[in-house]
Structures are given as C-alpha cells and as structure tokens.
Design a protein around this motif. Structure first.
Motif, mmCIF file in Angstrom:
data_model
loop_
_atom_site.group_PDB
_atom_site.id
_atom_site.type_symbol
_atom_site.label_atom_id
_atom_site.label_comp_id
_atom_site.label_asym_id
_atom_site.label_seq_id
_atom_site.Cartn_x
_atom_site.Cartn_y
_atom_site.Cartn_z
ATOM 1 N N ALA A 173 27.044 76.713 107.282
ATOM 2 C CA ALA A 173 28.306 76.616 108.010
ATOM 3 C C ALA A 173 28.077 75.817 109.290
ATOM 4 N N PRO A 174 29.121 75.177 109.805
ATOM 5 C CA PRO A 174 28.954 74.393 111.037
ATOM 6 C C PRO A 174 28.401 75.221 112.203
ATOM 7 N N ARG A 175 28.652 76.487 112.190
ATOM 8 C CA ARG A 175 28.177 77.334 113.294
ATOM 9 C C ARG A 175 26.649 77.484 113.287
ATOM 10 N N ASP A 176 26.005 77.132 112.162
ATOM 11 C CA ASP A 176 24.553 77.210 112.065
ATOM 12 C C ASP A 176 23.853 76.042 112.769
ATOM 13 N N TYR A 177 24.632 75.064 113.226
ATOM 14 C CA TYR A 177 24.084 73.872 113.869
ATOM 15 C C TYR A 177 24.582 73.787 115.302
ATOM 16 N N ASN A 220 25.635 71.074 116.967
ATOM 17 C CA ASN A 220 26.856 70.282 117.113
ATOM 18 C C ASN A 220 27.308 69.787 115.745
ATOM 19 N N LYS A 221 28.519 69.258 115.733
ATOM 20 C CA LYS A 221 29.122 68.827 114.477
ATOM 21 C C LYS A 221 28.388 67.619 113.873
ATOM 22 N N ALA A 222 27.889 66.731 114.695
ATOM 23 C CA ALA A 222 27.180 65.551 114.199
ATOM 24 C C ALA A 222 25.918 65.959 113.434
ATOM 25 N N GLU A 223 25.216 66.938 113.944
ATOM 26 C CA GLU A 223 24.008 67.429 113.270
ATOM 27 C C GLU A 223 24.364 68.066 111.927
ATOM 28 N N TYR A 224 25.448 68.815 111.905
ATOM 29 C CA TYR A 224 25.922 69.440 110.671
ATOM 30 C C TYR A 224 26.305 68.376 109.647
ATOM 31 N N ASN A 225 27.056 67.365 110.076
ATOM 32 C CA ASN A 225 27.494 66.303 109.172
ATOM 33 C C ASN A 225 26.302 65.526 108.596
ATOM 34 N N LYS A 226 25.294 65.294 109.438
ATOM 35 C CA LYS A 226 24.102 64.594 108.971
ATOM 36 C C LYS A 226 23.375 65.429 107.917
ATOM 37 N N ALA A 227 23.224 66.724 108.153
ATOM 38 C CA ALA A 227 22.571 67.616 107.194
ATOM 39 C C ALA A 227 23.363 67.686 105.890
ATOM 40 N N LEU A 228 24.674 67.726 106.012
ATOM 41 C CA LEU A 228 25.551 67.779 104.842
ATOM 42 C C LEU A 228 25.402 66.511 103.993
ATOM 43 N N ARG A 229 25.457 65.341 104.615
ATOM 44 C CA ARG A 229 25.313 64.072 103.898
ATOM 45 C C ARG A 229 23.941 63.968 103.227
ATOM 46 N N THR A 230 22.915 64.347 103.951
ATOM 47 C CA THR A 230 21.559 64.290 103.396
ATOM 48 C C THR A 230 21.440 65.201 102.172
ATOM 49 N N TYR A 231 21.978 66.393 102.270
ATOM 50 C CA TYR A 231 21.930 67.364 101.173
ATOM 51 C C TYR A 231 22.620 66.817 99.930
ATOM 52 N N PHE A 232 23.849 66.321 100.103
ATOM 53 C CA PHE A 232 24.603 65.823 98.957
ATOM 54 C C PHE A 232 24.005 64.547 98.386
ATOM 55 N N ASN A 233 23.521 63.658 99.233
ATOM 56 C CA ASN A 233 22.886 62.437 98.721
ATOM 57 C C ASN A 233 21.669 62.772 97.871
#
Length: 120
Positions: free
Chosen positions: A62-66, A68-81
């Motif tokens: 969840a975004p609250r685990d990071y 900031n939002k940029a760090e969350y988005n980067k982790a999300l993109r890396t995971y899905f890629n």
C-alpha cells in the motif's frame, strides 16, 4: 504490453492462431495424426488458460508502506515490469515448444509438399 487488457488479447490471439493453424493443416493434409492434433490443441488451450490466470497480478503493498508516492510508484512499476517480463518469457518458451510439436506432427511427405509450395 501497455495494459493487462492488451496482454490478454495478445495471448488469446496467439493461442487462437496456433490452434487454427494446426486445424487447417489437419484439414489440408488428412495424413496428419488426429491424436497429435488433439493433444496439441489441448496443450494450446491449457497454455492460454494458465497464462490468462497468471496475468492477474496484484501488487500487495500500500502507498502508506512507502515514504512518498514517487517511491511507491517506482516500486509498483518495477514489480509489474518484472512480473510481466517473466510471464511473457514463459509464454514465449511454451509457444516455441508447441510450434516444435506442430512441426513434428507433420509427416515427411507433407513437409516436402509445403517446401515445394513455398519455393514457387
């Protein structure tokens, strides 16, 4: 793939094209063994089903685990890629194996006929 929808369409289209190709080959050349065709079609259907099931990937953070939002988005993109790359790699390997089985199912006289037609 840009979206999950496009990925699923590509998988369905690829598997449909493979199944159609072996069915058309069987219709054009009755000497192809019916059992081999059936086994290949079952394998194609299983590949499609498995790949579509695996395409539903969820990011369990969840975004609250990071911080900031940029760090969350980067982790999300890396995971899905990474997940989609692995999924497509395994799908590609399975497609190559199915094509090998399709080629092996063709009798020698059928292969020769196809080579002669392609040479014209």
């Amino acid at each position: 793939m840009a979206t999950k929808r496009q990925l699923k369409k590509a998988v369905r289209n690829t598997c449909g094209a493979l199944a159609a190709e072996i069915i058309f080959a069987r219709a054009a050349f009755p000497s192809i063994d019916r059992k081999n065709v059936h086994d290949i079609i079952v394998e194609i259907a299983g590949l499609q089903s498995d790949t579509l099931t695996k395409a539903s990937i969820a990011f369990d953070k969840a975004p609250r685990d990071y911080e900031n939002k940029a760090e969350y988005n980067k982790a999300l993109r890396t995971y899905f890629n990474t997940a989609y790359t692995n999924l497509l790699d395994s799908f590609d390997k399975a497609v190559v194996e199915i094509v090998r089985k399709m080629n092996a199912a063709l009798p020698d006289e059928v292969r020769q006929t196809i080579k002669e037609a392609a040479a014209k």
